[in-house]
Motif scaffolding. Sequence first.
Motif, PDB file in Angstrom:
ATOM      1  N   GLU A 120     -15.555  12.660   8.804  1.00 26.57           N
ATOM      2  CA  GLU A 120     -15.072  12.983  10.129  1.00 26.57           C
ATOM      3  C   GLU A 120     -16.145  13.246  11.189  1.00 26.57           C
ATOM      4  O   GLU A 120     -15.687  12.581  12.327  1.00 26.57           O
ATOM      5  CB  GLU A 120     -14.268  14.184   9.982  1.00 26.57           C
ATOM      6  N   HIS A 121     -16.957  13.855  10.714  1.00 27.45           N
ATOM      7  CA  HIS A 121     -18.176  14.045  11.979  1.00 27.45           C
ATOM      8  C   HIS A 121     -19.099  12.648  12.223  1.00 27.45           C
ATOM      9  O   HIS A 121     -19.082  12.538  13.377  1.00 27.45           O
ATOM     10  CB  HIS A 121     -19.285  14.961  11.383  1.00 27.45           C
ATOM     11  N   ASN A 122     -18.989  11.758  11.174  1.00 29.12           N
ATOM     12  CA  ASN A 122     -19.494  10.412  11.519  1.00 29.12           C
ATOM     13  C   ASN A 122     -18.495   9.829  12.547  1.00 29.12           C
ATOM     14  O   ASN A 122     -18.805   9.077  13.557  1.00 29.12           O
ATOM     15  CB  ASN A 122     -19.689   9.603  10.239  1.00 29.12           C
ATOM     16  N   VAL A 123     -16.944   9.864  12.368  1.00 31.81           N
ATOM     17  CA  VAL A 123     -16.173   9.129  13.147  1.00 31.81           C
ATOM     18  C   VAL A 123     -16.194  10.016  14.477  1.00 31.81           C
ATOM     19  O   VAL A 123     -16.470   9.242  15.705  1.00 31.81           O
ATOM     20  CB  VAL A 123     -14.687   9.502  12.719  1.00 31.81           C
ATOM     21  N   TYR A 124     -16.706  11.107  14.567  1.00 28.36           N
ATOM     22  CA  TYR A 124     -16.763  11.860  16.025  1.00 28.36           C
ATOM     23  C   TYR A 124     -17.842  11.251  16.477  1.00 28.36           C
ATOM     24  O   TYR A 124     -17.835  11.294  17.921  1.00 28.36           O
ATOM     25  CB  TYR A 124     -17.044  13.514  15.655  1.00 28.36           C
ATOM     26  N   LEU A 125     -19.117  11.071  16.023  1.00 36.72           N
ATOM     27  CA  LEU A 125     -20.414  10.689  16.556  1.00 36.72           C
ATOM     28  C   LEU A 125     -20.047   9.122  16.952  1.00 36.72           C
ATOM     29  O   LEU A 125     -20.581   8.968  18.082  1.00 36.72           O
ATOM     30  CB  LEU A 125     -21.421  10.647  15.518  1.00 36.72           C
ATOM     31  N   ALA A 126     -19.336   8.493  16.153  1.00 39.02           N
ATOM     32  CA  ALA A 126     -19.150   7.157  16.803  1.00 39.02           C
ATOM     33  C   ALA A 126     -18.329   6.961  17.877  1.00 39.02           C
ATOM     34  O   ALA A 126     -18.453   6.234  18.722  1.00 39.02           O
ATOM     35  CB  ALA A 126     -18.206   6.366  15.387  1.00 39.02           C
ATOM     36  N   VAL A 127     -17.160   7.957  18.167  1.00 42.60           N
ATOM     37  CA  VAL A 127     -16.621   7.935  19.391  1.00 42.60           C
ATOM     38  C   VAL A 127     -17.624   8.132  20.686  1.00 42.60           C
ATOM     39  O   VAL A 127     -17.356   7.401  21.550  1.00 42.60           O
ATOM     40  CB  VAL A 127     -15.386   8.843  19.209  1.00 42.60           C
ATOM     41  N   CYS A 149       0.723  -1.150  -0.002  1.00 41.85           N
ATOM     42  CA  CYS A 149      -0.027  -0.011   0.033  1.00 41.85           C
ATOM     43  C   CYS A 149       0.826   1.132  -0.138  1.00 41.85           C
ATOM     44  O   CYS A 149       1.500   1.727   0.929  1.00 41.85           O
ATOM     45  CB  CYS A 149      -0.859   0.021   1.165  1.00 41.85           C
ATOM     46  N   THR A 150       1.322   1.681  -0.938  1.00 43.67           N
ATOM     47  CA  THR A 150       1.985   2.854  -1.220  1.00 43.67           C
ATOM     48  C   THR A 150       1.323   4.113  -1.442  1.00 43.67           C
ATOM     49  O   THR A 150       1.605   5.196  -1.186  1.00 43.67           O
ATOM     50  CB  THR A 150       2.800   2.785  -2.586  1.00 43.67           C
ATOM     51  N   GLY A 151      -0.117   3.860  -1.669  1.00 44.64           N
ATOM     52  CA  GLY A 151      -0.916   5.266  -1.991  1.00 44.64           C
ATOM     53  C   GLY A 151      -1.162   5.821  -0.448  1.00 44.64           C
ATOM     54  O   GLY A 151      -1.595   5.313   0.357  1.00 44.64           O
ATOM     55  N   PHE A 152      -1.146   7.294  -0.347  1.00 47.44           N
ATOM     56  CA  PHE A 152      -1.503   7.847   0.775  1.00 47.44           C
ATOM     57  C   PHE A 152      -2.713   8.638   0.733  1.00 47.44           C
ATOM     58  O   PHE A 152      -2.719   9.642   0.106  1.00 47.44           O
ATOM     59  CB  PHE A 152       0.033   8.801   1.197  1.00 47.44           C
ATOM     60  N   ASP A 153      -3.499   8.176   1.673  1.00 49.75           N
ATOM     61  CA  ASP A 153      -4.988   9.098   1.645  1.00 49.75           C
ATOM     62  C   ASP A 153      -5.110  10.144   2.748  1.00 49.75           C
ATOM     63  O   ASP A 153      -5.270   9.625   4.010  1.00 49.75           O
ATOM     64  CB  ASP A 153      -6.302   8.148   1.695  1.00 49.75           C
ATOM     65  N   VAL A 154      -5.043  11.442   2.519  1.00 53.71           N
ATOM     66  CA  VAL A 154      -5.044  12.243   3.392  1.00 53.71           C
ATOM     67  C   VAL A 154      -6.518  12.187   4.376  1.00 53.71           C
ATOM     68  O   VAL A 154      -6.467  12.411   5.426  1.00 53.71           O
ATOM     69  CB  VAL A 154      -4.599  13.793   2.913  1.00 53.71           C
ATOM     70  N   GLN A 155      -7.366  12.102   3.469  1.00 50.07           N
ATOM     71  CA  GLN A 155      -8.872  11.778   4.159  1.00 50.07           C
ATOM     72  C   GLN A 155      -8.876  10.784   5.110  1.00 50.07           C
ATOM     73  O   GLN A 155      -9.377  11.069   6.220  1.00 50.07           O
ATOM     74  CB  GLN A 155      -9.690  11.630   2.843  1.00 50.07           C
ATOM     75  N   GLY A 156      -8.454   9.609   4.810  1.00 54.21           N
ATOM     76  CA  GLY A 156      -8.491   8.465   6.055  1.00 54.21           C
ATOM     77  C   GLY A 156      -7.505   9.011   7.266  1.00 54.21           C
ATOM     78  O   GLY A 156      -7.612   8.556   8.374  1.00 54.21           O
ATOM     79  N   LEU A 157      -6.282   9.633   6.886  1.00 51.46           N
ATOM     80  CA  LEU A 157      -5.732  10.306   8.091  1.00 51.46           C
ATOM     81  C   LEU A 157      -6.718  11.365   9.122  1.00 51.46           C
ATOM     82  O   LEU A 157      -6.288  11.260  10.060  1.00 51.46           O
ATOM     83  CB  LEU A 157      -4.460  10.899   7.603  1.00 51.46           C
ATOM     84  N   LYS A 158      -7.085  12.017   8.297  1.00 52.25           N
ATOM     85  CA  LYS A 158      -8.183  13.116   8.940  1.00 52.25           C
ATOM     86  C   LYS A 158      -9.320  12.266   9.682  1.00 52.25           C
ATOM     87  O   LYS A 158      -9.667  12.513  10.799  1.00 52.25           O
ATOM     88  CB  LYS A 158      -8.818  13.961   7.738  1.00 52.25           C
ATOM     89  N   TYR A 159      -9.798  11.062   9.143  1.00 54.41           N
ATOM     90  CA  TYR A 159     -10.733  10.210   9.941  1.00 54.41           C
ATOM     91  C   TYR A 159     -10.097   9.855  11.349  1.00 54.41           C
ATOM     92  O   TYR A 159     -10.606   9.823  12.657  1.00 54.41           O
ATOM     93  CB  TYR A 159     -10.985   8.869   9.193  1.00 54.41           C
ATOM     94  N   MET A 160      -8.741   9.403  11.347  1.00 53.09           N
ATOM     95  CA  MET A 160      -8.123   8.927  12.591  1.00 53.09           C
ATOM     96  C   MET A 160      -7.848   9.839  13.556  1.00 53.09           C
ATOM     97  O   MET A 160      -8.161   9.711  14.623  1.00 53.09           O
ATOM     98  CB  MET A 160      -6.785   8.412  12.253  1.00 53.09           C
ATOM     99  N   TYR A 161      -7.697  11.126  12.943  1.00 57.68           N
ATOM    100  CA  TYR A 161      -7.342  12.258  14.032  1.00 57.68           C
ATOM    101  C   TYR A 161      -8.586  12.928  14.471  1.00 57.68           C
ATOM    102  O   TYR A 161      -8.877  13.470  15.500  1.00 57.68           O
ATOM    103  CB  TYR A 161      -6.684  13.294  13.627  1.00 57.68           C
ATOM    104  N   ALA A 162      -9.869  12.544  13.894  1.00 57.29           N
ATOM    105  CA  ALA A 162     -10.941  12.910  14.279  1.00 57.29           C
ATOM    106  C   ALA A 162     -11.457  12.089  15.453  1.00 57.29           C
ATOM    107  O   ALA A 162     -11.906  12.664  16.496  1.00 57.29           O
ATOM    108  CB  ALA A 162     -12.222  12.841  13.095  1.00 57.29           C
ATOM    109  N   MET A 163     -10.788  10.747  15.354  1.00 61.16           N
ATOM    110  CA  MET A 163     -11.162   9.878  16.601  1.00 61.16           C
ATOM    111  C   MET A 163     -10.448  10.344  17.717  1.00 61.16           C
ATOM    112  O   MET A 163     -10.860  10.240  18.965  1.00 61.16           O
ATOM    113  CB  MET A 163     -10.932   8.389  16.134  1.00 61.16           C
ATOM    114  N   ALA A 164      -9.055  10.762  17.553  1.00 63.46           N
ATOM    115  CA  ALA A 164      -8.227  10.896  18.582  1.00 63.46           C
ATOM    116  C   ALA A 164      -8.616  12.233  19.210  1.00 63.46           C
ATOM    117  O   ALA A 164      -8.571  12.445  20.319  1.00 63.46           O
ATOM    118  CB  ALA A 164      -6.716  11.054  17.913  1.00 63.46           C
TER     119      ALA A 164
END
Length: 871
Positions: free
Chosen positions: A418-425, A78-93
Motif C-alpha cells: 500500500e505504501h508503494n502505491v502511495y509512493l507511486a501516486v 474471477c470469483t475470488g475476492f482479494d481484500v489486499q488488492g482492494l486496499k491497494y486501490m484505496y491507497a491510490m484514491a
Amino acid sequence: MSWFLWLLTPWSSLTTQLGLGAAGLGVVQASLCFSWGALSDKSLFQDGDVILGGLFPIHYAESRERHNFTAKPLHKPCTGFDVQGLKYMYAMAFALEEINRDSTLLPGVKLGYHVFDSCSRYPWALGHALTLVAGDTNSCNLTAPHESAGDKPVPLVIGGAASSTGILLSSMLMPFSVPIISFMASCPCLSDRRKFSNFFRTIPSDVYQARAMARLAMRFHWNWIGAVAVNTDYGRLAIQAFQKEIRGRGVCLEYIEMFSRETIAIDAKRAALTIESSTASVILIFSWYTDVKTIILELARRNVTGKQFLASESWSTSEHLLQDPAISEVLAGVLGVAIQSSPIPGFENYLRSLHPVSRPFDRFLAELWQREFKCNADSAFSGAERLLQTASLPPCTGAESLKEVQHPFTDTSQLRAEHNVYLAVYAAAHGLHSLLSCPRRGSDPGKNHTCFPPKHIHSKELLQHMSKVNVTTALGDAFYFEGADIKAKYDLVNWQRSPEGTLRLVLVGRVDGFDLHLNESAVQWSTGSSQVPKSVCSESCPPGTRKANRVGAPPCCFDCVLCAEGEISNDTDSLHCNPCPPEFWPNVEQTTCVPRQLDFLSFSETLGITLTTVAVSGATVTAAVFVVFLHHRHTPIVRANNSELSFLLLVSLKLCFLCSLVFIGQPSVWSCRFQQVAFGISFVLCVSCLLIKTIVVLAVFHSARPGAGSMMKWFGPELQRGSVGFFTTIQVIISTIWLSLSPPVPKLDLGFQGSKVTVKCSMTSVVGFSLVLGYIGLLACTCLLLAFFARKLPDNFNEAKLITFSMLIFCAVWVAFVPAYVSSPGKYVVAVEIFAILASSYGLLLCIFAPKCFIILLRPEKNTKKHLMSK
C-alpha cells in the motif's frame, strides 16, 4: 507469458509503424476483445483535470486451466475476492485526495483516477491498460461508470502487480511513451532501460531480495537448499538472481521445482513430494501467496513439518496464510524478506470512513459490504450491473460501518505494498509538477507557474519528467528513481507462534541496500526453539581435515579426509591442507604447526640408561682389574707381561669406557668437539699399548736366538713409553688440526618428516673423522698382524694369543660399525658409535685381562715363574 507477448508484438509494431496513436490502440484493443472475449467491467472513476490510470488485482480466478493452443482459450470468471488488492486501490484514491488538498504540489490542478480490476490475468490487465490509454471504454462493450470517463485518456498508469504483467504493459505501451509505475513488479529484467524505457517501480529489484536471502543462507551455514518458484518471469528470474549470488560461495540448490498457476493442483503434489523426500531442510519459495497456500496444504496433508521456509516478499506478510490454522504447523518459523513497512498518516481513518452511501458508484466497496456484512448494498445498480447473486441477502440498513470492525481491510499496522502505491501516486504527481511548472518571464523566480493547460498533457512529455522525480516522504525519507529502480529497503520478518497457538508476524531485522541487519536472538525457527536449523548435504569438515568432492556430486556434497602426515588445516571446511615448515610438525589434531621436539640420546631414556650402565660397569670392572693388578704387581704373571704397559692399558680402557658417556645427552659445541677427541685419543692410547706389548713379546722371543741378544736394548721401558707417547701424539696432532679447521658442530637433522628432529654432532669435515678412525684402524691392523705372527711362540702363557683374539674382536666391531653408522637413523647413529666403543673396549678388557685375573684370583698356584716358563 512469453507466448502472449509474442502474440501481441505485431500489434505493437503495427501501431508504431503506422503512427495510429489512439486509433492504433483501438485496433489492438478490438483484437483482444475478439480473441479473449469481453473483459471485466469492474472499474472505478473519479473525474479531474488529469486522470491517472490504475490496475489492481482485486479479484482472481480460483482455478485455472492450461491452454493447449488448439481451441479458443476459456477463462473461468474471477470469483475470488482479494481484500489486499482492494486496499491497494484505496491507497491510490487516498493519495490523490491528499494531493488535491495540497495547495503547493499541483496548485489549480485536480487529479482524478480511473481504476480497473486486472483480475490477476495478463489479457485483462493489458486490455484495461489499452482502454485507459485510448480513452475508449466501449471497445469491449464496457459501461463507463461515469459519463465523462470515456473521453479522457490517461497519461500514466499505476499498476502491474506481477512482473509478467509489468513486462507486457511496458512493452505494449512503450511505442506510445506511456509511463508505467508498478508497485509490485520486482523482476530484475525490468531494470533494462533499453527494453523498458517507460517503466518505473516503487519496489526494489529482486536482485537485492535474492542477495539478502543468499546472505541469510551463508550467515546460518545453510549450504543445501531447496527452491520452489512459480514458472513466470518473477519466479524464474528470482531463482536465477539467487543462483548468481550463491555461485562460488559454498551454497547449492538440491532441486528447483517450477510450477504453473494453470496446473497448480498437479504441480503442488509434485513439489510437496520433492520437499518431503529431500534432505534439504531449508526451502526457498518465490511465488504469490495463493499458489504457496496450495503447496503448503499439500505438505500439511502429508504431515511434513520441521522444514524451514525462506519467503519472498510476495507472500512473506500474507494474512491469508498467517490466519489459516490448517497450515500453521507447516509454516511456523518462516523467515522472510518483506517490503518495507511505512505508515501512511490518516489512511486508517480514511478506510474506516468508507461507506457505500457516500460512494454509490463504487462497485468494489459494495461487494466488500455484501461479503462482510452479509447484506445487499447493491441498490445503486440494477439489472446486469449486479455484482453478486444477492437475491437471498437482505438489504443493508445503512448502519453498517467499518469504524469499529477489526478486519484485514482496516488493519494499517503494516502498510507495505500500500505504501508503494502511495509512493507511486506521489511520484506521478511530482512528475506532473515538473512538467506543468516553469518560470514565467518577469515573474517571481521563486514561484512556479503553469505553462499550458493540464488537460493537454501528453504522456511522452510526462515520461521525460518522470526520471527527474525526487520526493521527500512524510517521514523525511528521500525517494527518487535510479533508472527504473529505487533504493532497496526491506524488512526481515519471522512467523512466530503466539501463546494462543496462532501465527503472528514479528519484525526481526531489515535490509538497507546490500547491508543486512538481523537480530538472531529474536528469531523463532521452525523447530520451535532458538537453535538454528541445519541444512547441509555434508557436515562441515573440522580443522585437521580437508574437503574432498564426491565424483558427480555438487560442490556442497563432499567427504572429509584427514590431512596427510606433516600437513595441517586450521579452518573449518578447508579445501587444502598446508605443509608445516621443516622445523615444525603438526599437533595431534593436525590443526596447527608446533616446533618439532628435539630428539637425542638422553640419559633418561631406556637406551641411554642401558648404555650408561654398561659404560660405567666397564669402567668399574677396569678399575677393579687395575686394583687387582696393583695389589699383585710383584707376582710373576703381572711382571711377566710388562706391568707398566698393562697399567697404562687399563687406564686407557677406563678412558674408553668413560668417553662413551660424552656421546650421551644433548649435543653442544664443546661436547661435539670433546667426544671425538676423547674417543680418538683413548683408543689410540689403548691400541698403542697393545701394539708395543706385541712388539715386546716378539722381541723377547727373538732375542733368545743366537746373535739376537742386542735386540732387547732397543725395547727398554723408556722406549716403550716413548713409543706409546709417539703414537698417541700423532693422533693428538690429527685431532688438533681437525678441530682447528672444521670441528664437529651441533646440527638439527630433519631427516624423514616426523614429529621429532634429531640433534646430533655434524661432521663438517669427513676427512678429519676418517683420519682419526683410519689411524686407529692402522694401528689395530698392525697390532693384529704382529700378534698373529707371535701367537705360536713357545711359552706356557703367551700374551700374543690374547692380543690376537682381542684385536680380532676389535677389528670386527669397527668394520661392522661403518655400515651400521651410515644406515642408522637419527639418534641411533650415536648409539651405534657408543656400542662400538663399548664392545671393542669389553673385548680388549676380557680377552687380555680376564685370563690373568682368573689365574691371580682363582689359580694362584699357576702364578709362578716356573709355570710361566714351562713349555
